[in-house]
Design a protein around this motif. Structure first.
Motif, PDB file in Angstrom:
ATOM      1  N   LYS A 196       0.839  -1.190   0.000  1.00 54.48           N
ATOM      2  CA  LYS A 196       0.000   0.000   0.000  1.00 54.48           C
ATOM      3  C   LYS A 196       0.877   1.243   0.000  1.00 54.48           C
ATOM      4  N   ILE A 197       0.238   2.387  -0.225  1.00 52.22           N
ATOM      5  CA  ILE A 197       0.968   3.644  -0.359  1.00 52.22           C
ATOM      6  C   ILE A 197       1.760   3.995   0.900  1.00 52.22           C
ATOM      7  N   GLY A 198       1.206   3.718   2.070  1.00 52.74           N
ATOM      8  CA  GLY A 198       1.920   4.005   3.317  1.00 52.74           C
ATOM      9  C   GLY A 198       3.188   3.190   3.456  1.00 52.74           C
ATOM     10  N   THR A 199       3.118   1.964   3.016  1.00 56.13           N
ATOM     11  CA  THR A 199       4.294   1.094   3.061  1.00 56.13           C
ATOM     12  C   THR A 199       5.356   1.580   2.084  1.00 56.13           C
ATOM     13  N   LEU A 200       4.922   1.976   0.902  1.00 52.72           N
ATOM     14  CA  LEU A 200       5.871   2.507  -0.078  1.00 52.72           C
ATOM     15  C   LEU A 200       6.539   3.768   0.465  1.00 52.72           C
ATOM     16  N   LEU A 252      11.284   6.657   2.454  1.00 50.25           N
ATOM     17  CA  LEU A 252      11.908   7.462   3.503  1.00 50.25           C
ATOM     18  C   LEU A 252      13.140   6.759   4.063  1.00 50.25           C
ATOM     19  N   ASN A 253      13.024   5.462   4.297  1.00 45.41           N
ATOM     20  CA  ASN A 253      14.169   4.689   4.787  1.00 45.41           C
ATOM     21  C   ASN A 253      15.321   4.714   3.792  1.00 45.41           C
ATOM     22  N   LEU A 254      15.005   4.553   2.521  1.00 47.71           N
ATOM     23  CA  LEU A 254      16.042   4.587   1.491  1.00 47.71           C
ATOM     24  C   LEU A 254      16.739   5.937   1.459  1.00 47.71           C
ATOM     25  N   TYR A 255      15.956   6.995   1.530  1.00 47.59           N
ATOM     26  CA  TYR A 255      16.518   8.338   1.502  1.00 47.59           C
ATOM     27  C   TYR A 255      17.488   8.541   2.662  1.00 47.59           C
ATOM     28  N   GLN A 256      17.063   8.109   3.844  1.00 48.62           N
ATOM     29  CA  GLN A 256      17.915   8.267   5.032  1.00 48.62           C
ATOM     30  C   GLN A 256      19.143   7.368   4.975  1.00 48.62           C
ATOM     31  N   LYS A 257      18.960   6.113   4.620  1.00 50.27           N
ATOM     32  CA  LYS A 257      20.072   5.158   4.624  1.00 50.27           C
ATOM     33  C   LYS A 257      21.115   5.448   3.562  1.00 50.27           C
TER      34      LYS A 257
END
Length: 72
Positions: free
Chosen positions: A32-36, A41-46
Motif C-alpha cells: 500500500k501507499i503508506g508502506t511505499l 523514507l528509509n532509502l533516503y535516510q540510509k
C-alpha cells in the motif's frame, strides 16, 4: 546492493531506478501507499542522498511530495 538495506528496500530501490511509477511499484510488490512511503523514507535516510541536483533525488522528492499529499 548495500547490506544495510532490507530486501524490500532493495526491491523498491531497484524499481525506482527502473523508472517505475508509484502505482507500478505498489502493484509489483503488493504493498500500500503508506508502506511505499516508509520504504522510500528509509532509502533516503540510509543512502544519505543530499545532492539536490541529482536526478534520483528529484525523483525521490517528487514521490515523497505526492505521497505526503495523500495524507492531508
Amino acid at each position: 546492493m548495500n547490506d544495510n538495506l532490507t530486501k524490500r528496500e532493495q526491491e523498491v530501490l531497484s524499481l525506482v531506478a527502473k523508472g517505475y511509477s508509484n502505482k507500478q511499484i505498489m502493484e509489483s510488490l503488493c504493498i500500500k501507499i503508506g508502506t511505499l512511503r516508509r520504504h522510500l523514507l528509509n532509502l533516503y535516510q540510509k543512502t544519505g542522498v543530499s545532492d539536490t541536483n541529482d536526478q534520483s533525488v528529484k525523483r525521490v522528492r517528487r514521490v515523497l511530495t505526492y505521497l505526503n499529499k495523500g495524507e492531508e
